[in-house]
Design a protein around this motif. Structure first.
Motif, mmCIF file in Angstrom:
data_model
loop_
_atom_site.group_PDB
_atom_site.id
_atom_site.type_symbol
_atom_site.label_atom_id
_atom_site.label_comp_id
_atom_site.label_asym_id
_atom_site.label_seq_id
_atom_site.Cartn_x
_atom_site.Cartn_y
_atom_site.Cartn_z
ATOM 1 N N ILE A 36 42.190 75.227 -24.299
ATOM 2 C CA ILE A 36 41.632 74.121 -25.081
ATOM 3 C C ILE A 36 42.655 73.558 -26.062
ATOM 4 O O ILE A 36 42.835 72.357 -26.170
ATOM 5 C CB ILE A 36 40.361 74.590 -25.804
ATOM 6 C CG1 ILE A 36 39.294 74.875 -24.749
ATOM 7 C CG2 ILE A 36 39.873 73.546 -26.787
ATOM 8 C CD1 ILE A 36 38.106 75.608 -25.261
ATOM 9 N N SER A 37 43.328 74.454 -26.796
ATOM 10 C CA SER A 37 44.458 73.971 -27.597
ATOM 11 C C SER A 37 45.706 74.364 -26.825
ATOM 12 O O SER A 37 45.661 75.278 -26.025
ATOM 13 C CB SER A 37 44.436 74.612 -28.980
ATOM 14 O OG SER A 37 44.566 76.007 -28.882
ATOM 15 N N GLY A 38 46.793 73.693 -27.025
ATOM 16 C CA GLY A 38 48.001 74.048 -26.281
ATOM 17 C C GLY A 38 48.396 72.966 -25.295
ATOM 18 O O GLY A 38 47.840 71.870 -25.313
ATOM 19 N N ALA A 41 45.863 70.722 -23.244
ATOM 20 C CA ALA A 41 44.673 70.368 -24.018
ATOM 21 C C ALA A 41 43.933 69.163 -23.436
ATOM 22 O O ALA A 41 42.723 69.039 -23.587
ATOM 23 C CB ALA A 41 45.063 70.094 -25.460
ATOM 24 N N ILE A 48 36.131 72.557 -18.481
ATOM 25 C CA ILE A 48 35.064 73.337 -19.132
ATOM 26 C C ILE A 48 33.723 72.652 -18.886
ATOM 27 O O ILE A 48 32.718 73.300 -18.569
ATOM 28 C CB ILE A 48 35.329 73.430 -20.658
ATOM 29 C CG1 ILE A 48 36.648 74.140 -20.932
ATOM 30 C CG2 ILE A 48 34.165 74.106 -21.369
ATOM 31 C CD1 ILE A 48 36.611 75.629 -20.908
ATOM 32 N N ASP A 76 39.178 80.045 -26.193
ATOM 33 C CA ASP A 76 40.406 79.256 -26.124
ATOM 34 C C ASP A 76 41.570 80.163 -25.744
ATOM 35 O O ASP A 76 42.010 80.981 -26.541
ATOM 36 C CB ASP A 76 40.667 78.613 -27.483
ATOM 37 C CG ASP A 76 41.941 77.790 -27.474
ATOM 38 O OD1 ASP A 76 42.467 77.521 -26.383
ATOM 39 O OD2 ASP A 76 42.397 77.411 -28.567
ATOM 40 N N CYS A 79 46.714 78.613 -23.193
ATOM 41 C CA CYS A 79 47.824 78.571 -22.246
ATOM 42 C C CYS A 79 48.939 79.533 -22.603
ATOM 43 O O CYS A 79 50.061 79.343 -22.191
ATOM 44 C CB CYS A 79 48.387 77.151 -22.149
ATOM 45 S SG CYS A 79 48.770 76.680 -20.474
ATOM 46 N N ASN A 80 48.676 80.557 -23.401
ATOM 47 C CA ASN A 80 49.709 81.574 -23.612
ATOM 48 C C ASN A 80 49.066 82.954 -23.595
ATOM 49 O O ASN A 80 47.875 83.099 -23.836
ATOM 50 C CB ASN A 80 50.489 81.305 -24.900
ATOM 51 C CG ASN A 80 49.641 81.486 -26.128
ATOM 52 O OD1 ASN A 80 48.982 82.499 -26.309
ATOM 53 N ND2 ASN A 80 49.633 80.483 -26.981
ATOM 54 N N CYS A 105 45.844 78.698 -17.291
ATOM 55 C CA CYS A 105 47.277 78.732 -16.967
ATOM 56 C C CYS A 105 47.657 80.081 -16.357
ATOM 57 O O CYS A 105 47.107 81.113 -16.733
ATOM 58 C CB CYS A 105 48.117 78.508 -18.217
ATOM 59 S SG CYS A 105 47.802 76.927 -18.971
ATOM 60 N N GLU B 224 55.601 81.193 -21.051
ATOM 61 C CA GLU B 224 54.580 80.680 -21.976
ATOM 62 C C GLU B 224 54.463 81.534 -23.232
ATOM 63 O O GLU B 224 54.039 81.055 -24.282
ATOM 64 C CB GLU B 224 53.215 80.634 -21.270
ATOM 65 C CG GLU B 224 53.145 79.604 -20.161
ATOM 66 C CD GLU B 224 52.194 80.014 -19.042
ATOM 67 O OE1 GLU B 224 51.644 81.122 -19.083
ATOM 68 O OE2 GLU B 224 52.020 79.215 -18.105
ATOM 69 N N ALA B 225 54.813 82.833 -23.101
ATOM 70 C CA ALA B 225 54.642 83.752 -24.231
ATOM 71 C C ALA B 225 55.669 83.518 -25.320
ATOM 72 O O ALA B 225 55.505 84.012 -26.429
ATOM 73 C CB ALA B 225 54.733 85.195 -23.746
ATOM 74 N N GLU B 265 37.427 82.237 -34.381
ATOM 75 C CA GLU B 265 36.892 81.708 -33.124
ATOM 76 C C GLU B 265 35.501 82.266 -32.836
ATOM 77 O O GLU B 265 34.640 81.576 -32.306
ATOM 78 C CB GLU B 265 37.835 82.010 -31.954
ATOM 79 C CG GLU B 265 37.434 81.220 -30.705
ATOM 80 C CD GLU B 265 38.282 81.531 -29.494
ATOM 81 O OE1 GLU B 265 38.915 82.595 -29.456
ATOM 82 O OE2 GLU B 265 38.288 80.700 -28.567
ATOM 83 N N ILE B 277 33.941 73.304 -28.803
ATOM 84 C CA ILE B 277 35.266 73.059 -28.233
ATOM 85 C C ILE B 277 36.171 72.396 -29.263
ATOM 86 O O ILE B 277 37.326 72.774 -29.429
ATOM 87 C CB ILE B 277 35.143 72.204 -26.961
ATOM 88 C CG1 ILE B 277 34.492 73.058 -25.874
ATOM 89 C CG2 ILE B 277 36.499 71.711 -26.503
ATOM 90 C CD1 ILE B 277 34.411 72.394 -24.532
ATOM 91 N N LYS B 280 37.473 74.696 -32.068
ATOM 92 C CA LYS B 280 38.576 75.628 -31.816
ATOM 93 C C LYS B 280 39.800 75.246 -32.638
ATOM 94 O O LYS B 280 40.615 76.082 -32.977
ATOM 95 C CB LYS B 280 38.988 75.606 -30.346
ATOM 96 C CG LYS B 280 37.883 75.890 -29.389
ATOM 97 C CD LYS B 280 37.698 77.343 -29.168
ATOM 98 C CE LYS B 280 36.531 77.567 -28.234
ATOM 99 N NZ LYS B 280 35.899 78.834 -28.428
ATOM 100 N N TYR B 281 39.929 73.965 -32.895
ATOM 101 C CA TYR B 281 41.110 73.517 -33.625
ATOM 102 C C TYR B 281 41.039 73.874 -35.092
ATOM 103 O O TYR B 281 42.018 73.789 -35.808
ATOM 104 C CB TYR B 281 41.289 72.007 -33.456
ATOM 105 C CG TYR B 281 41.772 71.645 -32.075
ATOM 106 C CD1 TYR B 281 43.130 71.679 -31.774
ATOM 107 C CD2 TYR B 281 40.880 71.304 -31.080
ATOM 108 C CE1 TYR B 281 43.584 71.376 -30.515
ATOM 109 C CE2 TYR B 281 41.328 70.997 -29.808
ATOM 110 C CZ TYR B 281 42.679 71.031 -29.528
ATOM 111 O OH TYR B 281 43.121 70.737 -28.280
ATOM 112 N N ARG B 283 40.761 76.632 -36.501
ATOM 113 C CA ARG B 283 41.565 77.775 -36.932
ATOM 114 C C ARG B 283 43.004 77.370 -37.201
ATOM 115 O O ARG B 283 43.640 77.914 -38.099
ATOM 116 C CB ARG B 283 41.495 78.898 -35.914
ATOM 117 C CG ARG B 283 41.834 78.492 -34.519
ATOM 118 C CD ARG B 283 41.487 79.650 -33.622
ATOM 119 N NE ARG B 283 41.893 79.407 -32.252
ATOM 120 C CZ ARG B 283 42.051 80.364 -31.360
ATOM 121 N NH1 ARG B 283 41.863 81.607 -31.694
ATOM 122 N NH2 ARG B 283 42.388 80.077 -30.142
#
Lengths: 401, 315
Positions: A36-38, A41, A48, A76, A79-80, A105, B224-225, B265, B277, B280-281, B283
């Motif tokens: 959702i974030s990332g 997005a 969803i 959420d 993506c990591n 992802c 991605e990490a 969350e 949804i 979520k932002y 945070r």
């Protein structure tokens, strides 16, 4: 002192969260994890929403088991791996879900599967993790996906063009994940079938001329050029320059090349020997059902991965119903409801499915994105077709196996 | 009710907090005590992660590695390789001061990220590396997590004690002297360049260890990490909030930020889905807001640096 404060803080916050979420015995809970974030997005909310449509249909048409409701939480995964494992841990331990739809992802899927879902014995279906690495997870049969692996298209394309008599080809691919992944799987399959790769090279994006690259590729004597690139970008330049100089006879591209810009810029007359592969949401009643329902719910059915996201959630619900909510039987039930033989179930036909399951009959879900016959590793075969240019548009001329 | 679930979640948070605490401690050595603005934490985290992954994972067809080394050797190698790579980088970049150093280190971390993404033969490219063993990974879910938490706690504790010891020693006072007044320290005969390099290498090795602990927990690593947001800037926020120059502050900052990040969350999930949804932002917003408030009202962090007026012992 610090430890106590920290522990106290955790405890009070968790307490608040728990009081607000009483779980009822016969209800089934699933989690929808998405980026959702990332970086994705923009893609995640329609996906969803498509999964939520499946949940809504289930509850409108009788719910789960004997009067239970299918409940879902949205997490959420950003993506990591850090956020994906965090979201999956919360879903499994705090919300007590028995199945996870997502994450979106590939890297997030790998981490969440390896460190949460598989150890905890929770079924996981990803609608958009396309990495071939997901196939190889030691998953105790708990990780599935409704989207084909990247590997699949390259291999299917190799089989198709070999069958059509193109036996000596040159491959030009864009040097990124997409181009490289396709090129590698194509090469492996094509050579295994006895075809000859007479030229194989990566090119960088955005150069003005690729004539020297093309001349180099043509030197091997191949009559066909396979391009893994985008028809709106470098792939167009490459194709134009190859045609102008008559380097090859046939040109083949993957889904990225199937762009209207190619026909508009080069003209259909010049593209008689140009072919592309592309996924087809099998023009089926299933797809129509989904499109109608999702449009009615205010969604855009053309948004990417919405069909696979819907199917993943609907399959999850079917598996839960079939297993009677028993988490140990979920993956076995998922295979049962997704595979032939059985009475066909289309998207949205929850009441019918529920009744058939209650009668003990076998069902076979035919999803919006395809039939979803899972193989040993929990992967699905994609539906791809082979296209040629016809007038102003592309026309499918063969299914790709 | 679900006490096991709660405990499990707390254990998981403990593991991630531990890993972030190591990163935060490492950054504290570089920034808190020596004044090196390293904005490339993700780079050294990645080096440690990939080193241990390549050495300990099972063999794979398309890339080098899969040497199946013992895990502890992998961790040691992660620290060693991170330190070895930090040395030439420090040699070149540490001639820059503050913001210039920040820009240079961001660039270095980005170079590592791109190398990792493109050199398939070494790192598996964008597909990453899987098949990495987790110590005690064969145990059932709860026990396995608990055992890993124990390992992480031991690692944090050992690093914390060693760093505390080092910083209480004359070495620590020398580093602070260099940080606060380089010219004076140089005039006292301290080798400023060499000492700064030492701190940079020391911190980078610990970042490498954190990376190694992270990959073995997830049994996989993908590029991605090592996104700078989650592997560099989040750590800066932890250190600034906790209190740079104070090791306990560094650990506390990691805990506070991660708990806010994760637990908020759970709370926003109780909202109706349409709002959830977007919520979520929130945070991300909360963390930004906290940083602003801390910088405005308590710039020294929650646990500020302890400054002793009359230090005991030989100076």
């Amino acid at each position: 002192m610090k430890l106590k404060t920290t522990a106290g803080l955790i405890a009070s916050l968790l307490g608040a969260a728990l009081i607000a979420a009483p779980a009822q015995a016969q209800d089934a809970r699933i989690a929808l994890l998405g980026g959702i974030s990332g970086p994705i997005a923009a893609m995640a909310p329609p996906m969803i929403a498509a999964s939520e449509l499946a949940v809504k249909q289930v509850n409108e048409q009788g719910g789960i088991g004997n009067g239970g409701t299918l409940r879902h939480v949205v997490g959420d995964s950003a993506c990591n791996p850090q956020n994906a494992t965090d979201a999956a841990t919360k879903a499994v331990n705090i919300d007590r879900v028995i199945g996870i739809v997502g994450p979106h992802c590939s890297g997030a899927v790998l981490a969440a599967a390896n460190s949460v879902a598989v150890p905890a014995g929770v079924l996981m279906i990803t609608p958009s993790g396309t990495s071939p690495q997901i196939t190889a997870i030691d998953d105790k049969d708990l990780v599935f996906r409704t989207v084909p692996s990247d590997d699949y298209q390259g291999r299917a394309l190799a089989r198709t063009i070999k069958e059509r008599g193109m036996a000596k080809v040159a491959v030009a691919y864009l040097n990124n994940d997409y181009g490289k992944g396709l090129a590698e799987s194509f090469k492996a399959e094509f050579e295994a079938l006895g075809g000859e790769i007479a030229g194989y090279s990566a090119h960088e994006d955005g150069k003005a001329s690729y004539r020297s690259d093309l001349a180099q590729l043509a030197r091997g004597g191949a009559d066909t050029l396979v391009i893994f690139d985008y028809g709106d970008g470098t792939g167009l330049t490459l194709l134009r320059q190859a045609l102008e100089n008559n380097f090859f006879t046939n040109y083949v591209g993957a889904d990225g090349m199937k762009s209207d810009a190619v026909i508009r810029e080069l003209g259909a007359d010049n593209l008689e020997t140009f072919f592309t592969s592309a996924p087809v949401g099998e023009a089926s009643e299933s797809l129509e059902n989904f499109r109608a329902a999702f449009s009615a719910a205010g969604g855009n059915p053309d948004a990417i991965f919405t069909t696979t996201a819907y199917d993943a959630a609907f399959l999850m619900a079917l598996a839960i119903e079939k297993a009677g909510g028993d988490r140990a039987k979920l993956s076995e039930s998922l295979r049962a409801v997704a595979s032939a033989p059985g009475e066909p179930i289309l998207p949205g036909e929850w009441a019918k499915a529920k009744q058939l399951i209650a009668e003990g009959k076998d069902i076979d879900y035919k999803g919006a994105a395809g039939d979803h016959e899972f193989n040993q590793a929990g992967d699905v075969a994609g539906n791809y077709a082979f296209f040629k240019v016809s007038g102003d548009t592309y026309e499918a001329i063969a299914d790709m196996k | 009710m679900e006490l096991i679930g709660l405990a499990n979640y707390a254990i998981f948070m403990g593991i991630l907090i531990g890993i972030y605490a190591l990163l935060s401690l490492a950054l504290n050595i570089q920034w808190g005590f020596t004044g090196l603005f390293n904005a490339g934490v993700a780079g050294f985290f990645a080096i440690g992660a990939y080193t241990s992954a390549i050495l300990t994972s099972t063999p794979a067809l398309n890339r080098m590695g899969g040497f199946e080394w013992p895990i502890l050797l992998g961790w040691a190698a992660a620290m060693l390789v991170a330190a070895m790579i930090a040395w030439p980088i420090g040699k070149i970049c540490l001639r820059f001061r503050s913001d210039y150093l920040a820009i240079a280190t961001i660039g270095v971390a980005e170079i590592f990220r791109l190398i990792i993404k493109s050199e398939d033969w070494l790192t598996g490219g964008s597909r990453g590396i899987t098949g990495i063993p987790r110590p005690f990974g064969d145990l059932p879910y709860v026990q396995s997590q608990l055992a890993y938490l124990a390992l992480v706690v031991i690692a944090v504790l050992v690093v914390y004690l060693l760093v505390e010891r080092q910083l209480k020693a004359p070495w620590g006072r020398m580093m602070r002297a260099i940080r606060d007044n380089e010219a004076a320290a140089a005039a006292m005969g301290k080798q400023v360049e060499a000492r700064r390099l030492q701190a940079f290498i020391f911190g980078s090795a610990i970042m490498g260890l954190a990376g190694a602990l992270f990959v073995h927990f997830n049994r996989s690593i993908t590029p991605e990490a090592i996104d700078p947001m989650i592997a560099t800037f989040l750590i800066w926020i932890m250190l600034i909030l906790g209190g740079s120059g104070n090791n306990r502050g560094a650990i506390l900052g990691a805990a506070v930020i991660w708990i806010i990040w994760s637990v908020s969350e759970l709370l926003t999930d109780r909202l109706p889905t349409e709002v959830a949804i977007q919520a979520k932002y929130i945070r991300i917003f909360i963390i930004g807001l906290m940083l602003q408030l801390v910088l405005r009202f308590r710039p020294e962090g929650i646990l500020p640096e302890e400054r002793k007026r009359n230090p005991v012992g030989p100076g």
